[in-house]
Design an enzyme around this catalytic site. Structure first.
Site, PDB file in Angstrom:
ATOM      1  N   HIS A 159       0.848  -1.132   0.031  1.00 41.63           N
ATOM      2  CA  HIS A 159       0.038   0.037   0.017  1.00 41.63           C
ATOM      3  C   HIS A 159       0.780   1.261   0.097  1.00 41.63           C
ATOM      4  O   HIS A 159       0.586   2.451   0.553  1.00 41.63           O
ATOM      5  CB  HIS A 159      -0.949   0.231   1.152  1.00 41.63           C
ATOM      6  CG  HIS A 159      -1.784  -1.219   1.456  1.00 41.63           C
ATOM      7  ND1 HIS A 159      -2.808  -1.664   0.967  1.00 41.63           N
ATOM      8  CD2 HIS A 159      -1.372  -2.388   2.085  1.00 41.63           C
ATOM      9  CE1 HIS A 159      -3.185  -2.742   1.249  1.00 41.63           C
ATOM     10  NE2 HIS A 159      -2.324  -3.019   2.038  1.00 41.63           N
ATOM     11  N   SER A 280      14.852  20.386 -17.580  1.00 40.57           N
ATOM     12  CA  SER A 280      13.765  21.245 -17.743  1.00 40.57           C
ATOM     13  C   SER A 280      14.030  22.422 -18.556  1.00 40.57           C
ATOM     14  O   SER A 280      15.093  22.805 -18.469  1.00 40.57           O
ATOM     15  CB  SER A 280      13.266  21.772 -16.534  1.00 40.57           C
ATOM     16  OG  SER A 280      12.316  22.777 -16.623  1.00 40.57           O
ATOM     17  N   LYS A 286      16.428  20.773 -12.764  1.00 41.30           N
ATOM     18  CA  LYS A 286      15.881  19.378 -13.045  1.00 41.30           C
ATOM     19  C   LYS A 286      16.641  18.259 -13.647  1.00 41.30           C
ATOM     20  O   LYS A 286      17.459  18.477 -14.372  1.00 41.30           O
ATOM     21  CB  LYS A 286      14.471  19.728 -13.639  1.00 41.30           C
ATOM     22  CG  LYS A 286      13.459  20.740 -13.111  1.00 41.30           C
ATOM     23  CD  LYS A 286      12.819  19.797 -11.874  1.00 41.30           C
ATOM     24  CE  LYS A 286      11.735  19.408 -12.730  1.00 41.30           C
ATOM     25  NZ  LYS A 286      10.797  18.466 -11.609  1.00 41.30           N
ATOM     26  N   GLU A 293       9.213   7.438 -17.551  1.00 38.17           N
ATOM     27  CA  GLU A 293       7.627   7.757 -17.630  1.00 38.17           C
ATOM     28  C   GLU A 293       6.949   7.643 -18.801  1.00 38.17           C
ATOM     29  O   GLU A 293       6.050   7.212 -19.018  1.00 38.17           O
ATOM     30  CB  GLU A 293       7.605   9.515 -17.488  1.00 38.17           C
ATOM     31  CG  GLU A 293       7.887  10.012 -16.016  1.00 38.17           C
ATOM     32  CD  GLU A 293       8.369  11.364 -15.855  1.00 38.17           C
ATOM     33  OE1 GLU A 293       7.569  12.242 -16.610  1.00 38.17           O
ATOM     34  OE2 GLU A 293       9.213  11.919 -15.039  1.00 38.17           O
TER      35      GLU A 293
END
Ligand code: ARG
Length: 462
Positions: A159, A280, A286, A293
């Site tokens: 969880h 970025s 970044k 992804e």
């Protein structure tokens, strides 16, 4: 609009309509079947010659011309014309232009219906082997990484809440297991699809004495299909293949999801090689895990392909319908996506390290040793439900006082349960807890080392 070049459509008026040509064609995507289409044709022609339906010399001419066509397509010099609809007609048209009337004999006892069914099976057979090899490379990368972390510990989550301490290597091997099932599912899919529909013709077979077994053997099939009506429209194997791809996507996206979290500042468990991160355009600091992804995101198009194939197959009237032409779009889409994602995953795994010091520094949060403490009480004779309650109450108390279980003295423990003794220290040290996991398949250092050796041996043999 113009006069049709389709020599096989004498029954029709011969007028062509550009909209219809563009709508019906599959050549733009089925041309990648050209090698298997030619292989199938050569085997068919050889069988025709063996059966005396064409002469040996004619077979020789057909074979030579087909090889030339294959070379031209490979070299990029072959001129495709969408008017020919699909790769089957494009190749046959080129054959007839090369060798004239002899070329017109190739399609004896054959329909595009059994031809395309054969082509997809031949193509998929090879594709599955390539995909399996890619899976093995991802597995090997994971095993190599697991080998580096056979003892280092990390929290396991259920969880997404801290659960129990585990060995990092065991966590990595959990994906090797998932991919192993994928590998075996693909093998099973390949075994099932490896039968030859050629000779089923359009739907009912042929009145000509075709030797189906010999064509099948020439193409390396393990047997033939036994019902021509079923054979021309069976695409179960396509749905199955895309389902297998979908499960691979599930597994890769779950790994991606974990690692996206793990490389965040909040977790800081892993560092992925710069090569597989992007920055970025605005925020200079970044370091984004875009590759992961995308692996996660590409799952969507694979599931889309699965829904598409199932929907295409649903409620078609018996035997071949042109709906089936759409099958290849989705089969190719799923295969290409998974191939790319597997390659990317292997590269990322090879370029990732676990920040063991940082993970270890945070292990004292989340009461990861609570279950081991409850099992310690069981060994001291406390019934498990009671032990569970005792430890639960201790955890609640520690939480209130902002303490860890390790902060408690033996006396404090004994105030709650007098079965607790000095040896409780054994189960409060997480590095020791993992060595105490006894059950087969548990996430202990000894079993991880054993499993790493097992996988190295097994995958090395592939
Ligand atoms: N391009 C077609 C397909 O992919 C080949 C079979 C066409 N058969 C037919 N009877 N029109 O399914």
């Amino acid at each position: 609009m113009g006069k049709s070049e389709k020599s096989w459509e004498k029954r029709l008026s011969g007028q062509i309509d550009d909209l219809a040509v563009n709508f019906v064609e599959s050549l733009s995507y089925d041309r990648r079947l050209y090698k298997v289409d030619i292989a199938g044709s050569i085997a068919h022609a050889q069988m025709l010659a063996d059966q005396g339906l064409i002469t040996k010399a004619e077979y020789g001419q057909i074979k030579k011309a087909l090889f030339e066509i294959g070379d031209e397509i490979a070299a990029g010099t072959f001129v495709f014309n969408k008017v020919h609809e699909d790769i089957h007609m494009a190749v046959e048209d080129a054959l007839i232009r090369k060798i004239g009337d002899v070329g017109k004999k190739l399609h004896t006892g054959r329909s595009r219906n059994d031809q395309v069914a054969t082509d997809i099976r031949l193509w998929m057979r090879d594709e599955i082997e390539l995909m399996q090899a890619r899976i093995t490379l991802v597995q090997q990368a994971l095993v190599k990484l697991a080998d580096q972390y056979k003892a280092g510990i990390m929290p396991a989550y259920t969880h997404l809440q801290r659960a129990q301490p585990i060995v990092i290597g065991a966590y990595l091997l959990s994906f090797v297991e998932q991919l192993e099932r994928d590998w075996r599912r693909l093998k099973n899919c390949r075994d099932l699809l490896n039968v030859c529909p050629l000779g089923s013709g359009a739907v009912a077979g042929s009145t000509l004495p075709l030797d189906r077994q010999s064509t099948a053997a020439l193409l390396g099939f393990s047997g033939i299909t036994y019902n021509s009506i079923d054979a021309v429209s069976d695409r179960d194997f396509c749905a199955e293949f895309i389902f297998d791809c979908s499960l691979i996507a599930v597994h890769l996206s779950r790994l991606a999801e974990d690692w996206i979290l793990y490389c965040s500042n909040e977790f800081g468990f892993i560092t992925i090689d710069d090569k597989y991160c992007t920055s970025s355009s605005m925020m200079p600091q970044k370091r984004n895990p875009d590759m992961l992804e995308l692996i996660r995101g590409k799952t969507g198009s694979v599931y889309g392909a699965l829904m598409a194939i199932l929907t295409i197959l649903k409620a078609q009237p018996s035997t071949y319908n042109r709906d089936l032409q759409e099958d290849k779009i989705h089969v190719f889409q799923a295969a290409d996506t998974i191939d790319l994602s597997l390659d990317m995953t292997a590269a990322i795994v090879n370029g990732t390290r676990f920040n063991t010091a940082r993970i270890a520094a945070g292990m004292d949060r989340g009461f990861l040793e609570a279950t081991a403490l409850a099992e310690y009480l069981v060994r001291k004779g406390v019934p498990f439900r009671e032990a569970h309650g005792i430890v639960g109450a201790l955890v609640a108390q520690c939480e209130k006082e902002d303490k860890r279980l390790t902060d408690l003295t033996v006396e404090q423990f004994r105030m709650v349960c007098d079965k607790i003794e000095a040896d409780v220290a054994d189960v409060l040290d997480q590095a020791r807890v993992v060595t105490q996991y006894k059950t087969e398949g548990a996430a202990s250092p000894a079993q991880t080392a054993e499993q790493v050796a097992y996988w190295m041996r097994k995958l090395g043999e592939r």
